[in-house]
Design a protein around this motif. Structure first.
Motif, PDB file in Angstrom:
ATOM      1  N   HIS A 190     -15.103  69.620 123.044  1.00  0.00           N
ATOM      2  CA  HIS A 190     -14.201  70.773 123.018  1.00  0.00           C
ATOM      3  C   HIS A 190     -13.489  70.825 121.666  1.00  0.00           C
ATOM      4  CE1 HIS A 190     -11.712  67.413 124.379  1.00  0.00           C
ATOM      5  NE2 HIS A 190     -10.688  68.042 123.833  1.00  0.00           N
ATOM      6  N   GLY A 191     -12.725  71.885 121.473  1.00  0.00           N
ATOM      7  CA  GLY A 191     -12.033  72.065 120.190  1.00  0.00           C
ATOM      8  C   GLY A 191     -13.054  72.240 119.067  1.00  0.00           C
ATOM      9  N   PRO A 192     -12.792  71.678 117.907  1.00  0.00           N
ATOM     10  CA  PRO A 192     -13.740  71.802 116.789  1.00  0.00           C
ATOM     11  C   PRO A 192     -15.107  71.188 117.103  1.00  0.00           C
ATOM     12  CG  PRO A 192     -11.619  71.008 116.003  1.00  0.00           C
ATOM     13  CD  PRO A 192     -11.556  71.011 117.503  1.00  0.00           C
ATOM     14  N   TYR A 193     -15.134  70.222 118.032  1.00  0.00           N
ATOM     15  CA  TYR A 193     -16.391  69.573 118.399  1.00  0.00           C
ATOM     16  C   TYR A 193     -17.325  70.489 119.188  1.00  0.00           C
ATOM     17  CZ  TYR A 193     -14.499  65.332 116.503  1.00  0.00           C
ATOM     18  OH  TYR A 193     -13.974  64.405 115.641  1.00  0.00           O
ATOM     19  N   ALA A 194     -16.818  71.602 119.673  1.00  0.00           N
ATOM     20  CA  ALA A 194     -17.663  72.593 120.334  1.00  0.00           C
ATOM     21  C   ALA A 194     -18.426  73.424 119.297  1.00  0.00           C
ATOM     22  CB  ALA A 194     -16.815  73.510 121.212  1.00  0.00           C
ATOM     23  N   ILE A 195     -17.960  73.392 118.051  1.00  0.00           N
ATOM     24  CA  ILE A 195     -18.568  74.195 116.978  1.00  0.00           C
ATOM     25  C   ILE A 195     -19.367  73.335 116.006  1.00  0.00           C
ATOM     26  CG2 ILE A 195     -18.056  75.775 115.064  1.00  0.00           C
ATOM     27  CD1 ILE A 195     -15.374  76.369 116.597  1.00  0.00           C
ATOM     28  N   VAL A 196     -18.794  72.184 115.620  1.00  0.00           N
ATOM     29  CA  VAL A 196     -19.389  71.295 114.618  1.00  0.00           C
ATOM     30  C   VAL A 196     -19.484  69.900 115.218  1.00  0.00           C
ATOM     31  CG1 VAL A 196     -19.088  70.311 112.297  1.00  0.00           C
ATOM     32  CG2 VAL A 196     -18.335  72.635 112.765  1.00  0.00           C
ATOM     33  N   ARG A 197     -20.579  69.229 114.980  1.00  0.00           N
ATOM     34  CA  ARG A 197     -20.769  67.912 115.580  1.00  0.00           C
ATOM     35  C   ARG A 197     -19.825  66.866 114.983  1.00  0.00           C
ATOM     36  NH1 ARG A 197     -26.153  64.281 115.647  1.00  0.00           N
ATOM     37  NH2 ARG A 197     -25.394  62.727 117.100  1.00  0.00           N
ATOM     38  N   HIS A 198     -19.579  66.941 113.677  1.00  0.00           N
ATOM     39  CA  HIS A 198     -18.721  65.969 113.001  1.00  0.00           C
ATOM     40  C   HIS A 198     -17.660  66.693 112.164  1.00  0.00           C
ATOM     41  CE1 HIS A 198     -21.265  62.587 114.130  1.00  0.00           C
ATOM     42  NE2 HIS A 198     -22.304  63.340 113.804  1.00  0.00           N
ATOM     43  N   PRO A 199     -16.685  67.324 112.814  1.00  0.00           N
ATOM     44  CA  PRO A 199     -15.702  68.105 112.061  1.00  0.00           C
ATOM     45  C   PRO A 199     -14.838  67.282 111.110  1.00  0.00           C
ATOM     46  CG  PRO A 199     -15.079  67.981 114.365  1.00  0.00           C
ATOM     47  CD  PRO A 199     -16.444  67.394 114.255  1.00  0.00           C
ATOM     48  N   LEU A 200     -14.541  66.036 111.459  1.00  0.00           N
ATOM     49  CA  LEU A 200     -13.726  65.227 110.548  1.00  0.00           C
ATOM     50  C   LEU A 200     -14.475  64.936 109.254  1.00  0.00           C
ATOM     51  CD1 LEU A 200     -11.955  62.745 112.980  1.00  0.00           C
ATOM     52  CD2 LEU A 200     -10.919  64.600 111.656  1.00  0.00           C
ATOM     53  N   TYR A 201     -15.758  64.680 109.342  1.00  0.00           N
ATOM     54  CA  TYR A 201     -16.549  64.448 108.125  1.00  0.00           C
ATOM     55  C   TYR A 201     -16.658  65.737 107.319  1.00  0.00           C
ATOM     56  CZ  TYR A 201     -18.056  60.235 110.641  1.00  0.00           C
ATOM     57  OH  TYR A 201     -18.103  59.054 111.332  1.00  0.00           O
ATOM     58  N   ALA A 202     -16.844  66.852 108.007  1.00  0.00           N
ATOM     59  CA  ALA A 202     -16.933  68.145 107.317  1.00  0.00           C
ATOM     60  C   ALA A 202     -15.622  68.461 106.601  1.00  0.00           C
ATOM     61  CB  ALA A 202     -17.281  69.252 108.309  1.00  0.00           C
ATOM     62  N   CYS A 203     -14.511  68.217 107.251  1.00  0.00           N
ATOM     63  CA  CYS A 203     -13.202  68.492 106.630  1.00  0.00           C
ATOM     64  C   CYS A 203     -12.951  67.564 105.445  1.00  0.00           C
ATOM     65  CB  CYS A 203     -12.087  68.355 107.663  1.00  0.00           C
ATOM     66  SG  CYS A 203     -12.089  69.678 108.893  1.00  0.00           S
ATOM     67  N   PHE A 204     -13.292  66.302 105.581  1.00  0.00           N
ATOM     68  CA  PHE A 204     -13.133  65.350 104.475  1.00  0.00           C
ATOM     69  C   PHE A 204     -13.997  65.787 103.292  1.00  0.00           C
ATOM     70  CE2 PHE A 204     -13.559  60.525 103.321  1.00  0.00           C
ATOM     71  CZ  PHE A 204     -12.680  60.680 102.262  1.00  0.00           C
ATOM     72  N   PHE A 205     -15.207  66.234 103.583  1.00  0.00           N
ATOM     73  CA  PHE A 205     -16.101  66.708 102.524  1.00  0.00           C
ATOM     74  C   PHE A 205     -15.512  67.936 101.829  1.00  0.00           C
ATOM     75  CE2 PHE A 205     -19.552  69.517 101.115  1.00  0.00           C
ATOM     76  CZ  PHE A 205     -20.098  68.701 100.120  1.00  0.00           C
ATOM     77  N   LEU A 206     -15.022  68.889 102.605  1.00  0.00           N
ATOM     78  CA  LEU A 206     -14.462  70.111 102.011  1.00  0.00           C
ATOM     79  C   LEU A 206     -13.214  69.820 101.180  1.00  0.00           C
ATOM     80  CD1 LEU A 206     -14.950  72.668 104.926  1.00  0.00           C
ATOM     81  CD2 LEU A 206     -16.302  72.426 102.825  1.00  0.00           C
ATOM     82  N   LEU A 207     -12.400  68.878 101.619  1.00  0.00           N
ATOM     83  CA  LEU A 207     -11.223  68.509 100.831  1.00  0.00           C
ATOM     84  C   LEU A 207     -11.641  67.821  99.532  1.00  0.00           C
ATOM     85  CD1 LEU A 207      -8.162  68.549 100.667  1.00  0.00           C
ATOM     86  CD2 LEU A 207      -8.122  66.422 101.995  1.00  0.00           C
ATOM     87  N   THR A 208     -12.663  66.983  99.607  1.00  0.00           N
ATOM     88  CA  THR A 208     -13.187  66.346  98.400  1.00  0.00           C
ATOM     89  C   THR A 208     -13.797  67.390  97.466  1.00  0.00           C
ATOM     90  OG1 THR A 208     -13.602  64.306  99.640  1.00  0.00           O
ATOM     91  CG2 THR A 208     -14.775  64.557  97.553  1.00  0.00           C
ATOM     92  N   LEU A 209     -14.519  68.337  98.030  1.00  0.00           N
ATOM     93  CA  LEU A 209     -15.104  69.414  97.231  1.00  0.00           C
ATOM     94  C   LEU A 209     -14.016  70.253  96.562  1.00  0.00           C
ATOM     95  CD1 LEU A 209     -17.695  70.920  96.380  1.00  0.00           C
ATOM     96  CD2 LEU A 209     -17.466  72.261  98.469  1.00  0.00           C
ATOM     97  N   SER A 210     -12.945  70.543  97.265  1.00  0.00           N
ATOM     98  CA  SER A 210     -11.846  71.314  96.670  1.00  0.00           C
ATOM     99  C   SER A 210     -11.230  70.542  95.506  1.00  0.00           C
ATOM    100  CB  SER A 210     -10.800  71.676  97.724  1.00  0.00           C
ATOM    101  OG  SER A 210     -10.070  70.549  98.141  1.00  0.00           O
ATOM    102  N   THR A 211     -11.204  69.225  95.616  1.00  0.00           N
ATOM    103  CA  THR A 211     -10.694  68.394  94.532  1.00  0.00           C
ATOM    104  C   THR A 211     -11.586  68.498  93.304  1.00  0.00           C
ATOM    105  OG1 THR A 211      -9.781  66.878  96.170  1.00  0.00           O
ATOM    106  CG2 THR A 211      -9.963  66.048  93.910  1.00  0.00           C
ATOM    107  N   VAL A 212     -12.890  68.470  93.515  1.00  0.00           N
ATOM    108  CA  VAL A 212     -13.823  68.630  92.387  1.00  0.00           C
ATOM    109  C   VAL A 212     -13.582  69.974  91.706  1.00  0.00           C
ATOM    110  CG1 VAL A 212     -16.252  68.898  91.740  1.00  0.00           C
ATOM    111  CG2 VAL A 212     -15.595  67.100  93.329  1.00  0.00           C
TER     112      VAL A 212
END
Length: 171
Positions: free
Chosen positions: A116-138
């Protein structure tokens, strides 16, 4: 142009300031109730290494990532939005996980597969969010040359973590 870049850089830095405390000191279940995978730790190291490279591979302050004014302004705004979304998404994912959250790959005795929650949409939302934050840093902080290196390193670490988690769930 420089004002948009500076504002986006501040936004990303503030988001990191909110993001890190979400995990640091967060209680996990006692180790006796968990089965760990060393591979997961290597994956974590690669992901954190990628984020570190994004911060270390610094370009001169306020210099554009791209040489086109409009594109750089768009990227700066995108970086800020990605960073904000990453923090919000991480908060939602952690809330959905509840007691099932663990820093390393682990299955606790009364483990529940969260769907449920973000896990109903994305299998690994915490990894996706960490990646996007790292990408925003780049985007706001690093040189363009860092992008390939950071992405490869982060995705490699993520794959190791996903494989470790999948094996634990199958057991």
């Amino acid at each position: 142009m420089a004002m948009v870049q500076v504002t986006a850089t501040i936004c990303v830095i503030v988001c990191w300031g909110i993001y890190i405390p979400l995990f640091v000191g967060r209680p996990t279940r006692p180790a006796a109730q968990q089965r760990y995978r060393t591979r997961s730790l290597v994956g974590i190291a690669l992901q954190f290494g990628a984020a570190t490279v994004a911060w270390i591979w610094r370009r001169p302050f306020s210099s554009p990532l791209m040489q086109h004014h409009e594109l750089d302004t768009l990227l700066s705004v995108l970086a800020c939005l990605l960073a904000i979304f990453s923090v919000y998404g991480s908060m939602r994912a952690l809330s959905a996980l509840g007691k099932n959250w663990s820093f390393t790959a682990a299955v606790i005795e009364d483990h529940v597969l969260v769907e449920h929650g973000p896990y109903a949409i994305v299998r690994h939302p915490l990894y996706a969010c960490f990646f996007l934050l790292t990408l925003s840093t780049v985007i706001v902080w690093s040189e363009l040359a860092a992008l390939r290196f950071v992405v490869a390193m982060f995705l490699g670490g993520t794959m190791l973590r996903i494989q470790a988690e999948d094996r634990l769930l199958h057991e």
